[in-house]
Design a protein around this motif. Sequence first.
Motif, short mmCIF file in Angstrom:
data_model
loop_
_atom_site.label_atom_id
_atom_site.label_comp_id
_atom_site.label_asym_id
_atom_site.label_seq_id
_atom_site.Cartn_x
_atom_site.Cartn_y
_atom_site.Cartn_z
N ASP A 88 0.96 -1.20 0.03
CA ASP A 88 0.05 0.01 0.07
C ASP A 88 0.89 1.26 0.02
N ARG A 89 1.78 1.21 0.89
CA ARG A 89 2.71 2.61 0.83
C ARG A 89 3.47 2.77 -0.20
N HIS A 90 3.44 1.90 -1.26
CA HIS A 90 4.12 2.23 -2.51
C HIS A 90 3.16 2.94 -3.65
N LEU A 91 1.85 2.71 -3.44
CA LEU A 91 0.83 3.20 -4.56
C LEU A 91 0.62 4.52 -4.46
N THR A 92 1.14 5.40 -3.56
CA THR A 92 1.02 6.81 -3.82
C THR A 92 1.72 7.56 -4.71
N GLY A 93 2.89 7.03 -5.20
CA GLY A 93 3.98 7.67 -6.13
C GLY A 93 4.19 7.00 -7.34
N SER A 94 5.36 7.01 -7.86
CA SER A 94 5.76 6.36 -9.00
C SER A 94 5.86 4.84 -8.96
N ASN A 97 3.11 1.99 -10.55
CA ASN A 97 3.27 1.23 -11.94
C ASN A 97 4.63 0.59 -12.31
N LYS A 98 5.76 0.33 -10.97
CA LYS A 98 6.70 -0.35 -11.20
C LYS A 98 6.44 -1.81 -11.07
N ALA A 99 7.41 -2.65 -11.89
CA ALA A 99 7.17 -4.01 -11.68
C ALA A 99 7.54 -4.32 -10.02
N ALA A 100 6.76 -5.13 -9.55
CA ALA A 100 6.95 -5.68 -8.15
C ALA A 100 7.56 -7.13 -8.13
N ILE A 101 7.05 -8.03 -9.06
CA ILE A 101 7.48 -9.46 -9.34
C ILE A 101 7.53 -9.50 -10.79
N VAL A 102 8.74 -9.98 -11.13
CA VAL A 102 8.88 -10.60 -12.46
C VAL A 102 9.10 -12.11 -12.29
N TRP A 103 8.28 -12.69 -13.07
CA TRP A 103 8.30 -14.29 -12.78
C TRP A 103 8.47 -15.05 -14.10
N GLU A 104 9.29 -15.81 -13.94
CA GLU A 104 9.32 -16.75 -15.43
C GLU A 104 9.41 -18.36 -14.69
N GLY A 105 8.51 -18.95 -15.46
CA GLY A 105 8.34 -20.47 -15.30
C GLY A 105 9.35 -21.33 -16.01
N GLU A 106 9.21 -22.51 -15.41
CA GLU A 106 9.99 -23.62 -16.22
C GLU A 106 9.88 -23.59 -17.60
N PRO A 107 11.00 -23.53 -18.27
CA PRO A 107 10.85 -23.70 -19.70
C PRO A 107 10.61 -25.39 -20.22
N ALA A 108 9.82 -25.39 -21.32
CA ALA A 108 9.50 -26.64 -21.82
C ALA A 108 10.75 -27.46 -22.23
N LEU A 119 3.86 -8.25 -12.41
CA LEU A 119 2.90 -7.86 -11.49
C LEU A 119 3.67 -6.38 -11.18
N THR A 120 3.14 -5.50 -11.60
CA THR A 120 3.36 -4.08 -10.87
C THR A 120 2.90 -3.95 -9.35
N TYR A 121 3.24 -2.79 -8.79
CA TYR A 121 2.88 -2.76 -7.38
C TYR A 121 1.25 -2.68 -7.14
N THR A 122 0.80 -2.00 -8.30
CA THR A 122 -0.85 -2.03 -8.13
C THR A 122 -1.37 -3.19 -8.66
N ASP A 123 -0.64 -4.01 -9.48
CA ASP A 123 -1.30 -5.41 -9.86
C ASP A 123 -1.35 -6.44 -8.56
N LEU A 124 -0.18 -6.45 -7.79
CA LEU A 124 0.04 -7.26 -6.65
C LEU A 124 -0.78 -6.95 -5.77
N LEU A 330 10.07 -6.42 -1.21
CA LEU A 330 9.00 -5.57 -1.58
C LEU A 330 8.76 -4.50 -0.47
N ALA A 331 9.41 -4.64 0.77
CA ALA A 331 9.16 -3.46 1.83
C ALA A 331 9.91 -2.47 1.20
N ASN A 332 11.07 -2.81 0.34
CA ASN A 332 11.97 -1.61 0.06
C ASN A 332 11.33 -1.16 -1.39
#
Length: 654
Positions: A88-94, A97-108, A119-124, A330-332
């Motif tokens: 929540d505390r990251h949602l009032t500024g820039s 819309n920053k990426a919070a989590i970048v995830w890659e699944g196991e490749p085939a 997932l941006t901070y708003t998405d998360l 994420l706290a940072n």
Amino acid sequence: MSADITSLQKETRKFKPSAAFAKQAHIQSPAEYQKLYRESIHSPRSFWPRMAKELAWFKPWKRLHEWEEPFAKWFIGGQLNVSYNCLDRHLTGSRRNKAAIVWEGEPAGPGKPGEERVLTYTDLHREVCLFANVLKRNGIVKGDRIIIYMPLVPEAAIAMLACARIGATHSVVFGGFSAQALIDRIHDCGAKMVITADGGYRRGSVIPLKKNVDEALKQCAGVKRVIVLRRANNDIHIEEGRDVWWHRELEYVTADCPAEHLDSEHPLYILYTSGSTGKPKGVLHTTAGYLLGAYLTTKYVFDLKEEDTFWCTADIGWVTGHSYTVYGALANGATTVLYEGAPNWPEPDRFWRIIDKYKVTIFYTAPTAIRAFMRWGDDWVTKHDLSSLRLLGSVGEPINPEAWMWYYNVIGKKRCPIVDTWWQTETGSILITTLPGAMSTKPGSAGLPFFGVDPVVVNKEGKELPANVGGYLIIRKPWPSIMRTIYGDPERFKRQYFSEIPHVYFTGDGCRRDKDGYFWIVGRIDDVLNVAGHRIGTAEVESAIVSHPKVAEAAVVGRPDSLKGQALVAFVTPKQGTVVTPELKEELRSHIGVQIGSIAKPDDIRFTDALPKTRSGKIMRRLLKEIAAGGDVKGDTTTLEDLNVLAKLRADED
């Protein structure tokens, strides 16, 4: 405990941070570190409130801390919420819309990317609020315990943050663990709910997570609800009245879920850690002190900047994943990378592909992984652009100088400082390390204490030892992120951590401190052997063996010896292409003699293609001890990554 420890390792190399790195660092010089460190030790009532005010509080604390040995409390009377601080505390500024989590699944397969999600901070924030309301819809209230047993997908972090949001206490069980491990943990913490997935991917196969849950719940009547994420699309059984699908539950809730105002000492999570034997210990961490420890160490140890992409390779089933993949990052307001698969699936360059692809700037991994990378060869590294990296980290066990130098030269290209970090599940956050802009690094040394940490090397009577004398690592006063107890067993907590040497926290590690004040971890006290009257740490002998150019990895254990008390037995994995001959054994013994002395020469050297490891990558020395002694392997093997390794070692013994 018996005699003091003979520390044999000789390492004199030293690497200063570059002027350019130091200039941009949060802490830029030894003097600046020493000033802050002295304040944290001698004036905690000015230091900790100033640091804690970087977090978001609903209600200020009334007293800084309380210590009724062995139980600590911090920020007494204050109220806050970990999920709020991470989102929540990251949602009032820039950052919104920053990426919070970048995830890659196991490749085939080879050359193929895995699935990708950002997932941006708003998405998360939205996903966490939705799932927090799913938890409440399914009967969870503040104080309930929830088991999370999932693959490394974003929903695992979402589940943790949703629990924290409503005040439920989570206990994450690593997705590689068995049904029996689940049973033990569910019973111990009294969980009402299990959050899982149909399955998870591992090296091209599906791990049947839901099937394991079904098997466990035959013996766990207290679990009333199971929430199932659809991940692998494998066939599963849905128990009517107990099991619900994650995606269907989302249809019934809104994303409006204000964070609960929780007491500073409200239980955040229970994480089970086991020694070689015995019942797993439920390490309990609470809200404010733990969060502050994870937040500050992420900021200062990794010199975290707004533009960094941070990748801690640990699964969230381990404390490293809790503190540095999820809560500290994420706290940072950082961008944190999650990767579902193994480092060598489908080829041994998965990590380097990901660093290149996402331009990772901070990379934090384990010495076990680093030694595996060395064994697989530099060619897998050099085909990728790793120029985005600016800082490297090591965690999980002492890193031998040979692996440290490879990491520095091949991965960091001699320009990235390495922070070697010492801490434990019990400590919650990093306690000993080097701050990368302020301190020189020494290959193999954990470094100097973090703020508020008062470590000392002592003998068995608790007397502080002089420089370069091996002894027992203890910590003299509590710090904010110290574990609060062993869940449901305060007597075991007191006995295990505060009785070996009275009135201090006993880490269980052997250590020495050099003339510059740097700490060198010798290894677990359990792994210190009594050889002809000398107490020798196996980590130092392993380090000497691995420094030989033909060796990829080694594990040293003891076996009973009528003359010496204990004899050293080395299990050695040679580098690819090495021809194993009787002469190689003598070559290694001579090499060890040169490196650290004849007392450390193993009585027996056994070559093996692989060592028995847990799914987190730690060598299971307990099993090797049983093999070395010629006995049957009687201990628990459910956490082994590959049972075939153990079978082959037994066959070689026969």
